[in-house]
Design an enzyme around this catalytic site. Structure first.
Site, PDB file in Angstrom:
ATOM      1  N   ILE A   1      -4.222   3.014   4.342  1.00  8.35           N
ATOM      2  CA  ILE A   1      -2.879   2.899   4.625  1.00  8.35           C
ATOM      3  C   ILE A   1      -2.651   1.213   5.459  1.00  8.35           C
ATOM      4  O   ILE A   1      -2.315   0.595   5.401  1.00  8.35           O
ATOM      5  CB  ILE A   1      -2.563   3.909   5.135  1.00  8.35           C
ATOM      6  CG1 ILE A   1      -2.151   4.310   4.649  1.00  8.35           C
ATOM      7  CG2 ILE A   1      -0.707   3.389   5.887  1.00  8.35           C
ATOM      8  CD1 ILE A   1      -1.156   6.328   5.362  1.00  8.35           C
ATOM      9  N   THR A   2      -3.442   0.958   6.239  1.00  7.74           N
ATOM     10  CA  THR A   2      -3.833   0.047   7.465  1.00  7.74           C
ATOM     11  C   THR A   2      -3.869  -1.915   6.964  1.00  7.74           C
ATOM     12  O   THR A   2      -3.355  -2.460   6.268  1.00  7.74           O
ATOM     13  CB  THR A   2      -4.140  -0.256   8.479  1.00  7.74           C
ATOM     14  OG1 THR A   2      -6.205   0.223   8.125  1.00  7.74           O
ATOM     15  CG2 THR A   2      -4.805   0.711   9.408  1.00  7.74           C
TER      16      THR A   2
ATOM     17  N   ASP B   1     -11.680  14.337  -0.482  1.00  3.22           N
ATOM     18  CA  ASP B   1     -10.247  15.363  -0.774  1.00  3.22           C
ATOM     19  C   ASP B   1     -10.257  16.227  -1.153  1.00  3.22           C
ATOM     20  O   ASP B   1     -10.518  17.239  -0.848  1.00  3.22           O
ATOM     21  CB  ASP B   1      -8.923  14.396  -1.267  1.00  3.22           C
ATOM     22  CG  ASP B   1      -8.641  13.390   0.374  1.00  3.22           C
ATOM     23  OD1 ASP B   1      -9.520  13.888   1.766  1.00  3.22           O
ATOM     24  OD2 ASP B   1      -7.616  13.148   0.189  1.00  3.22           O
TER      25      ASP B   1
ATOM     26  N   HIS C   1      -5.069  16.515   6.586  1.00  3.98           N
ATOM     27  CA  HIS C   1      -4.792  15.154   7.548  1.00  3.98           C
ATOM     28  C   HIS C   1      -3.555  14.977   8.204  1.00  3.98           C
ATOM     29  O   HIS C   1      -3.193  13.984   7.497  1.00  3.98           O
ATOM     30  CB  HIS C   1      -5.454  14.177   6.670  1.00  3.98           C
ATOM     31  CG  HIS C   1      -7.007  14.380   6.345  1.00  3.98           C
ATOM     32  ND1 HIS C   1      -7.669  13.693   5.435  1.00  3.98           N
ATOM     33  CD2 HIS C   1      -8.539  14.747   7.169  1.00  3.98           C
ATOM     34  CE1 HIS C   1      -8.953  13.577   5.239  1.00  3.98           C
ATOM     35  NE2 HIS C   1      -8.937  14.668   6.201  1.00  3.98           N
TER      36      HIS C   1
END
Length: 493
Positions: A409-410, A191, A87
């Site tokens: 993350i945002t 993941d 990613h």
């Protein structure tokens, strides 16, 4: 006692600025710039929460100085050590963080363990405000028999292993088994499943460590089960990660249509749009006959992954000689309650699932950093109100240690900006210590007296260049340095 090391600081020598012309009208930001002192602010942790907090403070206060302390020798936290190697687009945020770190009002100090090398009260003495943004560096334990057996790992440690986190480089997972079980159904679980099943040649041009890539080339894992306590509606992964799993080369999904009975009717009425789209993709994959091309792809797949619902881990089963994990006993559950209150209740039935690798992905967990800082052990967070640490003026928190290990993350960006906003409000209202503070000058003296040698951002840029250089030969974006001692040697320490 250690504080005496910097009592020599002469407060009157601190530079002062000229007051603004009387009657001038100024913006919120400009009002700060006219203060007589330079606010000295310290951020603990250099992951997304730390950098976004620093970014907000520097942008909205024209004189603020921000020092970022980090226990690793290198910056960027989970962006470097948590984001999957396949990613790379998610890691682009490092470019923004680098611009922040290069500001002449910002400094990075790696290789400093707050709580050991310097205490939080010592930081509070040296700075006008301290922000704790050190994330969640631990994992939630399964707390079941057999958890300690070889072959059982936390997903957090496994991710650290393939992403080059120094403390996880001795992990050496045995991938010689046929089946792996991942407990938990969030994005980290997907993941890990994806990395286990991706053809190694697809990872060769990523920044995965060479050691992990070598182990994955030798891997015999053919099937990965991703197990959750509740049902399809309660999965925590997102549609992007699910789509990647469905389309993963050389693999096929194993989904039981019976797990999805009645789901179509439920999502029509009660589910928000993003979750509805996720459920529809799961439903189509589980119940619809694939087209000819997709059917042929699945038929030729040598590896498989599946979702198991309504199963709760009870015990890791040992091999006959008792030396390693050979399976997991799962309690069959049923759901009680509605909406957010839905919980899994054991039915009394159990089933055993043979496997040689068990990865626990049931959540990350923050740790207390310093005895002086309040900490809620049950929730795994620092008690706070909008980022202000309860009953500790001048102390703040942002990111996972503020709200728990949730979101992307945002989410952390928004959360950290809010903490920065609260801090600046308090500064403007006169709620933070008045008078100058020495900032890093004081802490540098303390660290030096204790034999601690911080790593600067320019030091990191030298290590970064070395990693990029080592990766070029293999066509990789970088080959990560794994040994802190080697890093120090490269810096001439």
């Amino acid at each position: 006692m250690a504080l005496r090391c910097w009592r020599w600081w002469h407060w009157s020598a601190w530079p002062r600025t000229r007051p603004p012309p009387s009657g001038s009208t100024q913006s919120f930001r400009q009002q700060f710039s006219t203060q007589e002192q330079t606010p000295q602010i310290c951020v603990v942790g250099s992951g997304p929460a730390g950098f976004y907090t620093a970014q907000h403070l520097l942008k909205h206060h024209s004189r603020a100085r921000v020092d970022i302390y980090e226990k690793q020798l290198v910056p960027f936290g989970l962006v470097r050590f948590g984001v999957a190697p396949d990613h790379p687009e998610v890691k682009n945020v490092i470019n923004t963080f680098t611009q922040t770190a290069r500001s002449d009002r910002c400094a990075f100090h790696g290789n400093v363990v707050v709580g050991r090398d310097v205490t939080v009260p010592e930081l509070q003495e040296a700075y006008h405000a301290v922000v704790l943004s050190y994330g969640a560096e631990d994992h939630r334990a399964l707390e079941i028999p057999g958890e300690e057996l070889p072959g059982v790992f936390s997903a957090r440690a496994f991710v650290g292993w393939y992403n080059g986190l120094p403390e996880n480089q001795e992990l050496a997972p045995d991938l010689s088994c046929d089946t792996a079980v991942i407990l938990g159904q969030g994005n980290v679980a997907l993941d890990v499943a994806r990395i286990l099943l991706t053809p190694p040649e697809h990872l060769e041009k990523t920044d995965i460590t060479e050691a992990a890539l070598g182990a994955l080339r030798q891997s015999r894992v053919k099937t990965v089960w991703i197990v959750g306590r509740r049902g399809p509606l309660q999965v925590a992964f997102t549609i992007k990660e699910l789509r990647e799993m469905i389309q993963l080369p050389g693999t096929r999904p194993i989904l039981d249509p019976a797990d999805f009975l009645g789901l179509q009717d439920r999502i029509k009425a009660e589910v928000p749009r993003p979750r509805k789209r996720l459920m529809e993709l799961l439903l189509r994959t589980a119940t619809e006959k694939p087209g000819a091309e997709e059917a042929a792809r699945r038929a030729s797949a040598s590896r498989a992954w599946g979702l198991r619902f309504s199963r709760s881990p009870q015990q890791v089963l040992p091999s006959a000689d008792g030396r390693r994990a050979a399976g997991i006993r799962l309690a069959v559950t049923r759901l009680e309650g509605v909406g957010e209150a839905t919980r899994a209740v054991p039915t009394g039935d159990v089933e055993d699932l043979p496997c040689g690798l068990v990865l626990s992905s049931i959540g990350y967990k923050s740790r207390p950093i310093d005895p002086s800082v309040p900490f809620d052990l049950k929730l795994g967070v620092i008690p706070n109100t909008e980022g202000r640490v309860v009953d500790m003026p001048g102390l703040y928190c942002s990111g996972w240690v503020k709200r728990g290990p949730t979101g992307v993350i945002t989410t952390t960006m928004t959360d950290s900006f809010l903490t920065g906003q609260m801090l600046l409000q308090d500064l403007k209202a006169g709620l933070l210590p008045s008078g100058p503070r020495p900032g890093y000058a004081a802490i540098k003296a303390l660290l030096s007296s204790r034999g601690v040698w911080p790593i600067s951002f320019s030091d990191w840029e030298k290590l970064d260049a070395e990693e990029v250089s080592r990766g070029q030969g293999a066509g990789k974006p970088r080959e990560k340095l794994l040994d802190p001692q080697e890093m120090l040697r490269l810096l001439g320490r």
